[in-house]
Enzyme design. Structure first.
Site, short mmCIF file in Angstrom:
data_model
loop_
_atom_site.label_atom_id
_atom_site.label_comp_id
_atom_site.label_asym_id
_atom_site.label_seq_id
_atom_site.Cartn_x
_atom_site.Cartn_y
_atom_site.Cartn_z
N THR A 14 0.82 -1.21 0.00
CA THR A 14 0.00 0.00 0.00
C THR A 14 0.86 1.26 0.00
O THR A 14 0.65 2.17 -0.79
CB THR A 14 -0.88 -0.01 1.27
OG1 THR A 14 -1.60 -1.22 1.26
CG2 THR A 14 -1.83 1.15 1.31
N LYS A 107 8.72 1.08 12.08
CA LYS A 107 8.84 1.38 13.52
C LYS A 107 9.45 0.22 14.29
O LYS A 107 10.23 0.42 15.22
CB LYS A 107 7.48 1.75 14.09
CG LYS A 107 6.42 0.69 13.99
CD LYS A 107 5.15 1.17 13.38
CE LYS A 107 5.24 1.25 11.88
NZ LYS A 107 4.03 1.53 11.17
N GLU A 131 9.87 9.59 9.33
CA GLU A 131 8.60 10.27 9.62
C GLU A 131 7.40 9.32 9.52
O GLU A 131 6.47 9.38 10.33
CB GLU A 131 8.42 11.44 8.65
CG GLU A 131 7.22 12.32 8.95
CD GLU A 131 7.38 13.07 10.27
OE1 GLU A 131 6.73 12.65 11.24
OE2 GLU A 131 8.13 14.05 10.34
N VAL A 134 5.97 6.78 12.56
CA VAL A 134 5.22 7.16 13.76
C VAL A 134 4.00 7.99 13.35
O VAL A 134 4.13 9.08 12.79
CB VAL A 134 6.09 7.97 14.75
CG1 VAL A 134 5.29 8.34 15.99
CG2 VAL A 134 7.33 7.18 15.13
N ILE A 138 0.96 12.15 10.19
CA ILE A 138 1.18 13.29 11.10
C ILE A 138 2.69 13.60 11.15
O ILE A 138 3.48 12.71 11.44
CB ILE A 138 0.69 12.95 12.53
CG1 ILE A 138 -0.82 12.65 12.53
CG2 ILE A 138 1.02 14.08 13.49
CD1 ILE A 138 -1.37 12.25 13.89
N GLY A 189 -9.92 -5.60 7.32
CA GLY A 189 -8.50 -5.56 6.97
C GLY A 189 -7.72 -4.54 7.78
O GLY A 189 -6.63 -4.12 7.39
N ASP A 203 2.69 -2.22 18.52
CA ASP A 203 2.93 -1.24 17.44
C ASP A 203 2.98 0.19 17.99
O ASP A 203 3.90 0.96 17.70
CB ASP A 203 1.80 -1.40 16.40
CG ASP A 203 1.73 -0.24 15.43
OD1 ASP A 203 2.53 -0.22 14.48
OD2 ASP A 203 0.86 0.63 15.62
N LYS A 207 6.24 2.99 18.49
CA LYS A 207 6.21 4.41 18.11
C LYS A 207 6.56 5.29 19.31
O LYS A 207 7.32 6.25 19.19
CB LYS A 207 4.82 4.76 17.56
CG LYS A 207 4.48 4.00 16.27
CD LYS A 207 3.01 4.10 15.92
CE LYS A 207 2.68 3.26 14.69
NZ LYS A 207 1.24 3.09 14.45
#
Ligand code: HSE
Length: 429
Positions: A14, A107, A131, A134, A138, A189, A203, A207
């Site tokens: 993706t 990460k 960038e 995390v 944003i 998904g 996860d 971060k």
């Protein structure tokens, strides 16, 4: 015309395809902002024949991401494979050894190996930017590393796993139990291949550990993050917390205390009317606090093709501009080994329990709290679901987790408790 910056992209899922799309769609804009064209030289993925809905015919293909990372005709290795070990780690190490700059969304890799990779990159004069690792789209790494560089950071907080926030807000909105919404998230998904990465807080913990390193000048220390997932959050707690004016979030908090660095990722209550309390669905929010700036709140998409590719491109364009920052905002060798402090900062707590409905039951609970040094702020007893038990909710004044744990042990010995009590921290936001 200045020389182009040449990318090698490993991973065409993706995010990888999202990056290809931006490079093609915004070629002129990017060249204008970066001061030079940005080109994709070569790509790599597991399956060459898969139709990815993008034209990749103009790029060289490498089956082996390590070979891609070492190609003499790339300047930047863009790692979008994921995973803390295996191909992602080998290829990133190879890229650094070959003196390439690295842009990564990984990460897990940085949470486990960030210090070593950062030191290796600095020795080679290479740069690692992350960038996209995390909070997706944003720009929190940039904000922390650059925008707030003049501040002593006092606290970093965030809802940084969109899947967990989707599950919690969907449970509340639809009045559904955890297991049902988890299944729904799986079908949509939203869950990682290993769902524990999401719902176990891992996860988001990765971060948080990266943000803490930048914020406090410490080596990344994921193993010191106190982790608790959302799988034990019940619809009852969500409803009762709402009744008291709170919402439950999987919240990461990192702060430097006199005893050392506290890092925790756990379900917490936050005021329903706060920015964090109002965060819906798969959105992420990061709250940064600095001594001069006060509080900065960043909100946006934490995952997905466009937002994550946007973050990758921000790093790539910085490299095109010649911006060369240390991985964690200062030379890696100057990062201090953090002293891990058990999360002790006092806070109000939410306690939910079911008591036997008989004279003196509540008094016993109040006595245990008093003996543990825990003071009651608010209390509610709800309508009985059956004749013999009484659901009770207590919000305490500020207290330590140790005192709460002490009280929980004491509750067990009262003989009036039905089932296990629930204790959740109420974070001051
Ligand atoms: N699984 C993550 C989330 C996205 O739900 O936010 C990638 O970190």
């Amino acid at each position: 015309m200045p020389d182009p910056l040449r990318l090698g992209i490993a991973g065409l899922g993706t995010v990888g395809i999202g990056v290809v799309e931006i490079v093609v769609r915004h070629a002129e804009l990017i060249a204008a902002r970066g001061g030079r064209p940005i080109e994709i030289t070569a790509v790599s993925a597991r399956n060459r024949s898969q139709d990815r809905g993008a034209d990749l015919s103009g790029f060289a293909w490498e089956d082996d991401p390590v070979a891609l990372a070492q190609r003499p005709d790339i300047d930047v290795f863009v790692e979008l494979m994921g995973g803390s070990e295996g191909a992602a780690r080998a290829a990133t190490e190879a890229a650094i050894a070959a003196g390439k700059d690295v842009v990564t969304a990984n990460k897990a890799l940085l949470a486990h190996h960030g210090q070593r990779l950062a030191e290796a990159a600095e020795q080679r004069g290479a740069v690692i930017r992350f960038e996209a690792a995390v909070a997706g789209g944003i720009p929190v790494i940039k904000t922390l590393t650059e925008g707030l560089a003049g501040n002593q950071i006092t606290r970093v907080m965030g809802v940084m796993n969109g899947t967990c926030n989707y599950i919690l807000t969907r449970m509340e909105g639809a009045g559904l139990p955890y297991a049902e919404v988890f299944e729904e998230a799986r079908k949509l998904g939203y869950l990682e291949a290993d769902p524990q990465l999401d719902v176990g807080g891992i996860d988001a913990g990765h971060k948080l550990s990266l943000l803490a390193a930048i914020a406090f000048g410490t080596r990344v220390s994921f193993s010191d993050v106190e982790l608790e997932g959302i799988d034990r959050v019940s619809i009852d707690d969500i409803r009762l917390a709402a009744d008291m004016g709170y919402r439950i979030k999987l919240l990461g908090v990192a702060q430097m205390t006199g005893r050392g660095l506290e890092q925790r990722m756990s379900p917490c209550l936050v005021p329903a009317n706060s920015p964090l309390g109002q965060l819906e669905g798969g959105t992420n929010m990061v709250v940064l606090e600095g001594d001069s700036v006060g509080q900065v709140v960043l909100r946006g998409a934490g995952a997905g093709r466009g937002p994550t590719a946007s973050a990758v491109m921000a790093d790539v364009i910085d490299l095109a501009r010649g911006t060369r920052l240390s991985t964690f905002g200062r030379p890696a060798t100057s990062l201090a080994a953090p002293t891990h402090a058990k999360a002790m900062a006092p806070a109000a707590h939410y306690l939910r329990m079911t008591l036997q409905d008989k004279p003196g039951a509540l008094a016993k609970i109040a006595t245990v709290l008093g003996e543990a040094g825990v003071s009651i702020d608010r209390m509610r007893q709800y309508g009985h679901t059956d004749a013999s038990t009484a659901p009770v909710l207590i919000v305490t004044h500020k207290t330590t987790r140790d005192a709460i744990d002490h009280a929980l042990k004491g509750f067990a010995a009262t003989g009036v408790m039905v089932g296990e009590p629930v204790a959740l921290r109420i974070e001051r936001v």
